[in-house]
Design a protein around this motif. Structure first.
Motif, PDB file in Angstrom:
ATOM      1  N   PRO A  48      45.291 -72.348  18.603  1.00  0.00           N
ATOM      2  CA  PRO A  48      44.421 -71.691  17.349  1.00  0.00           C
ATOM      3  C   PRO A  48      43.339 -72.277  18.125  1.00  0.00           C
ATOM      4  N   TYR A  49      42.344 -70.993  18.591  1.00  0.00           N
ATOM      5  CA  TYR A  49      40.799 -71.936  18.953  1.00  0.00           C
ATOM      6  C   TYR A  49      40.161 -72.660  17.643  1.00  0.00           C
ATOM      7  N   PRO A  50      39.123 -73.852  17.648  1.00  0.00           N
ATOM      8  CA  PRO A  50      39.154 -74.318  16.575  1.00  0.00           C
ATOM      9  C   PRO A  50      38.282 -73.749  15.902  1.00  0.00           C
ATOM     10  N   SER A  51      37.333 -73.958  14.789  1.00  0.00           N
ATOM     11  CA  SER A  51      36.228 -74.290  13.760  1.00  0.00           C
ATOM     12  C   SER A  51      35.307 -74.818  14.044  1.00  0.00           C
ATOM     13  N   ARG A  52      34.349 -75.059  14.570  1.00  0.00           N
ATOM     14  CA  ARG A  52      33.192 -74.681  14.532  1.00  0.00           C
ATOM     15  C   ARG A  52      32.468 -76.107  16.086  1.00  0.00           C
ATOM     16  N   SER A  53      32.858 -75.061  17.098  1.00  0.00           N
ATOM     17  CA  SER A  53      33.162 -75.040  18.310  1.00  0.00           C
ATOM     18  C   SER A  53      32.706 -73.975  19.384  1.00  0.00           C
ATOM     19  N   SER A  54      32.139 -73.682  20.263  1.00  0.00           N
ATOM     20  CA  SER A  54      32.280 -72.830  20.711  1.00  0.00           C
ATOM     21  C   SER A  54      32.309 -73.895  22.359  1.00  0.00           C
ATOM     22  N   ASP A  55      32.824 -75.067  22.973  1.00  0.00           N
ATOM     23  CA  ASP A  55      33.186 -75.009  23.806  1.00  0.00           C
ATOM     24  C   ASP A  55      34.158 -76.178  23.595  1.00  0.00           C
ATOM     25  N   VAL A  56      35.305 -75.715  24.061  1.00  0.00           N
ATOM     26  CA  VAL A  56      36.790 -76.569  24.097  1.00  0.00           C
ATOM     27  C   VAL A  56      37.064 -76.753  25.116  1.00  0.00           C
ATOM     28  N   HIS A  57      37.768 -78.041  25.294  1.00  0.00           N
ATOM     29  CA  HIS A  57      38.247 -77.991  26.850  1.00  0.00           C
ATOM     30  C   HIS A  57      39.739 -78.829  26.721  1.00  0.00           C
ATOM     31  N   THR A  73      39.834 -80.801  23.815  1.00  0.00           N
ATOM     32  CA  THR A  73      38.640 -81.649  22.392  1.00  0.00           C
ATOM     33  C   THR A  73      37.329 -80.849  22.429  1.00  0.00           C
ATOM     34  N   ARG A  74      36.749 -80.616  21.314  1.00  0.00           N
ATOM     35  CA  ARG A  74      35.929 -80.066  21.117  1.00  0.00           C
ATOM     36  C   ARG A  74      34.686 -80.995  22.009  1.00  0.00           C
ATOM     37  N   ARG A  75      34.345 -80.042  23.100  1.00  0.00           N
ATOM     38  CA  ARG A  75      33.380 -81.317  24.215  1.00  0.00           C
ATOM     39  C   ARG A  75      32.412 -81.223  23.375  1.00  0.00           C
ATOM     40  N   ASP A  76      32.302 -79.665  22.473  1.00  0.00           N
ATOM     41  CA  ASP A  76      30.457 -80.024  21.479  1.00  0.00           C
ATOM     42  C   ASP A  76      30.371 -80.940  21.274  1.00  0.00           C
ATOM     43  N   GLU A  87      43.037 -79.962  13.780  1.00  0.00           N
ATOM     44  CA  GLU A  87      44.684 -79.178  13.712  1.00  0.00           C
ATOM     45  C   GLU A  87      45.406 -78.180  15.172  1.00  0.00           C
ATOM     46  N   HIS A  88      46.520 -78.812  15.803  1.00  0.00           N
ATOM     47  CA  HIS A  88      46.808 -78.371  17.179  1.00  0.00           C
ATOM     48  C   HIS A  88      46.238 -79.221  18.101  1.00  0.00           C
ATOM     49  N   SER A  89      45.669 -79.684  17.805  1.00  0.00           N
ATOM     50  CA  SER A  89      44.898 -80.470  18.910  1.00  0.00           C
ATOM     51  C   SER A  89      45.447 -81.034  20.471  1.00  0.00           C
ATOM     52  N   ALA A  90      46.963 -81.392  20.459  1.00  0.00           N
ATOM     53  CA  ALA A  90      47.902 -81.807  21.392  1.00  0.00           C
ATOM     54  C   ALA A  90      48.984 -80.794  21.445  1.00  0.00           C
ATOM     55  N   PRO A  91      48.664 -79.781  22.832  1.00  0.00           N
ATOM     56  CA  PRO A  91      50.087 -78.842  22.207  1.00  0.00           C
ATOM     57  C   PRO A  91      50.638 -79.780  24.201  1.00  0.00           C
ATOM     58  N   ILE A  92      52.037 -79.811  23.469  1.00  0.00           N
ATOM     59  CA  ILE A  92      52.771 -81.128  24.175  1.00  0.00           C
ATOM     60  C   ILE A  92      54.315 -79.807  24.847  1.00  0.00           C
TER      61      ILE A  92
END
Ligand code: MN
Length: 230
Positions: free
Chosen positions: A70-79, A114-117, A136-141
């Motif tokens: 799920p694309y996280p909140s409070r970021s527009s540049d997730v790498h 990573t929320r790069r911004d 949340e959910h930042s490490a798919p495996i």
């Protein structure tokens, strides 16, 4: 013998699938190494010399084997950052590189999202990276493959496609700090233990994801990981 009672319901133990087994791998801690491939260090604006390794942590329940990000909140540049994950079956302190691999249960394909911004802001302000890395959910495996089956990979292709197009490509043999060295170094600072997972850094080619993207991550010899960004 007394029975422990909890004042609230105890949280579930995060656990990951194991290839070829119905039993799960319980997770205790998640350590991540930064800038461990020279080409990625260069693309992030750093000198790829063999400076001492540095680590940060994600939360155990950030690991997610669902195949959905799920694309996280409070970021527009997730790498995306594809990484080899190392799962420990034992640990200790002051482990020497020569027997570090004895502590490894197995390996998996993972993503260090990573929320790069937010990370760039934190770096500039000299602040911690947690909101950039440990969300949340930042490490798919993918499923963990036992070392009994796959051995201890020190070379092999590591690559990531986004919507069928190759974005990241490298070889495990390009790691600046090798897996036994990483385990040894971490054990100088922390007491490692069964259930610890180490993400070993990413090759070059990191970049943004968008909702609707399909990420296909693969490392030679391991079950591939496919993730949908929603
Ligand atoms: Mn990373």
């Amino acid at each position: 013998m007394t029975t422990v009672s909890y004042i609230i319901a105890p949280p579930a133990i995060p656990a990951l699938p194991v290839a070829g087994s119905d039993a799960l791998f319980p997770v205790r801690r998640v350590y991540c190494i930064g800038r461990n491939y020279a080409a990625h260090a260069i693309e992030m604006g750093h000198d790829p010399d063999r400076e001492p390794p540095f680590f940060f942590q994600k939360n155990p329940n950030n690991l997610d084997a669902s195949g959905v990000f799920p694309y996280p909140s409070r970021s527009s540049d997730v790498h995306h950052e594809i990484e080899l994950a190392v799962a420990l079956k034992s640990g200790g302190r002051d482990i020497s590189p020569s027997n570090a691999l004895d502590h490894v249960f197995g390996y998996a394909v993972a993503l260090d999202m990573t929320r790069r911004d937010r990370q760039a802001e934190a770096k500039k302000a000299g602040r911690p990276w947690d909101i950039a890395k440990a969300f949340e959910h930042s490490a798919p495996i993918g499923p963990i493959q036992s070392a009994e089956t796959v051995g201890h990979p020190s070379e092999g292709l590591i690559r990531l496609k986004v919507n069928g197009e190759q974005r990241q490509s490298g070889n495990l043999n390009q790691m600046i700090w090798k897996i036994p060295e990483m385990i040894a170094h971490l054990s100088d600072y922390f007491k490692l233990a069964a259930g610890d997972v180490i993400l070993t850094g990413t090759p070059s080619g990191v970049g943004p994801v968008q909702q609707g993207d399909t990420l296909e991550a693969s490392i030679d010899g391991l079950p591939p990981l496919t993730v949908s960004v929603i």
